[in-house]
Design an enzyme around this catalytic site. Structure first.
Site, PDB file in Angstrom:
ATOM      1  N   HIS A   1      36.328  47.716  41.354  1.00 31.68           N
ATOM      2  CA  HIS A   1      37.738  47.348  41.402  1.00 31.68           C
ATOM      3  C   HIS A   1      38.617  48.584  41.209  1.00 31.68           C
ATOM      4  O   HIS A   1      38.130  49.647  40.832  1.00 31.68           O
ATOM      5  CB  HIS A   1      38.080  46.316  40.312  1.00 31.68           C
ATOM      6  CG  HIS A   1      37.668  44.920  40.659  1.00 31.68           C
ATOM      7  ND1 HIS A   1      36.410  44.427  40.378  1.00 31.68           N
ATOM      8  CD2 HIS A   1      38.330  43.910  41.271  1.00 31.68           C
ATOM      9  CE1 HIS A   1      36.330  43.173  40.795  1.00 31.68           C
ATOM     10  NE2 HIS A   1      37.476  42.838  41.345  1.00 31.68           N
TER      11      HIS A   1
ATOM     12  N   LYS B   1      42.455  47.955  36.654  1.00 27.89           N
ATOM     13  CA  LYS B   1      41.941  46.670  36.168  1.00 27.89           C
ATOM     14  C   LYS B   1      41.478  46.806  34.719  1.00 27.89           C
ATOM     15  O   LYS B   1      40.766  47.748  34.371  1.00 27.89           O
ATOM     16  CB  LYS B   1      40.784  46.187  37.041  1.00 27.89           C
ATOM     17  CG  LYS B   1      40.268  44.801  36.661  1.00 27.89           C
ATOM     18  CD  LYS B   1      39.281  44.281  37.686  1.00 27.89           C
ATOM     19  CE  LYS B   1      38.685  42.941  37.270  1.00 27.89           C
ATOM     20  NZ  LYS B   1      39.713  41.881  37.147  1.00 27.89           N
TER      21      LYS B   1
END
Length: 264
Positions: free
Chosen positions: A156, A160
């Site tokens: 990600h 995040k």
């Protein structure tokens, strides 16, 4: 045809703003909510640059007002915010969809307790239709011979907060149940040789990746790889809107999942 009236909580966030942008053809945005200290409070959605709309971004302190005209509310915020907001949805008898991740076990149990048998609600770690199809495929791994071992990797964007992702943990839960794994290993360097009860789950954070989840299934002489790649947050936003259309037609006060959505 009447449009479904939608409120989005976390309206200025990466996912919330994308949900609003993707909603314009089939929904009516009647509420947009952000945290108390967000600098965009009282700006219109037009001022903020999401869509052309006079709807103002409301503080979460006034959540009841923001959801008052909504048929369905979609929320993507933080675990702390979700737990604070949950009783408000129940008190106002409003249908709610939550796509927030990062809950501890106790926090998630408290959220479930707040909603259970009170209002139609939907909780998910991932709105993507493709990912939820991958969840279904993951249930089949228990049919493989014992020699096949499995690992999960997720990637990600570097902003995040939680790791592993809620989606990776959801996949791990499904695979562990199907394959009989007992222990999740997040750092192999601390555990040495792999044991039969172990499932490796690894994470990477880099660039602006919306989300990549990979399941590796290896026997002694072959490898099967199942991979889901999100090209854009629009994949999650569109899945959230499919869920909103589905929940709009549900009246039984239960907690649902995306599996219920794609099964009907």
């Amino acid at each position: 045809m009447n449009r479904i009236k939608l409120c989005v909580v976390g309206a200025c966030g990466r996912l919330g703003s994308t949900i609003i942008k993707e909603s314009i053809d089939h929904f009516e945005i009647v509420g947009a909510v952000e945290s108390v200290h967000n600098p965009n409070i009282d700006k219109t959605l037009t001022n903020f640059g999401i869509i052309e709309s006079d709807i103002k971004i409301t503080s979460s302190d006034d959540l009841s007002s923001a959801i008052s005209n909504a048929d369905v509310t979609i929320s993507a915020t933080t675990p702390t915010a979700e737990l604070l907001n949950a009783p408000v949805y129940v008190e106002n008898n409003k249908k709610i969809i939550i796509g927030t991740t990062g809950f501890s076990t106790d926090e998630y149990s408290k959220l479930v307790s707040t909603f259970n048998n009170k209002i139609p609600s939907l909780l998910t770690s991932n709105f993507s239709i493709g990912m939820n199809f991958l969840y279904n495929l993951s249930e089949l791994v228990g049919r493989l011979p014992d020699e096949f071992e499995i690992s999960i990797n997720e990637k990600h964007h570097s902003k995040k907060l939680d790791a592993p992702s809620g989606t990776a943990l959801s996949i791990a839960k499904i695979i562990s149940k199907s394959k009989g794994y007992k222990d999740l290993i997040f750092d192999r360097t601390k555990h040495g040789k792999r044991q039969q009860s172990e499932l490796d789950v690894t994470s990477e954070r880099l660039g602006g990746i919306p989300g990549i989840h990979e399941i590796n299934i290896a026997g002694q002489y072959e490898l099967l790889r199942l991979e889901h790649i999100a090209f854009s947050r629009a994949a999650f936003a569109r899945g959230a809107l499919v869920a909103a259309k589905w929940l709009h037609n549900i009246s039984e006060p239960k907690i649902y999942s995306m599996k219920d959505v794609i099964s009907n």
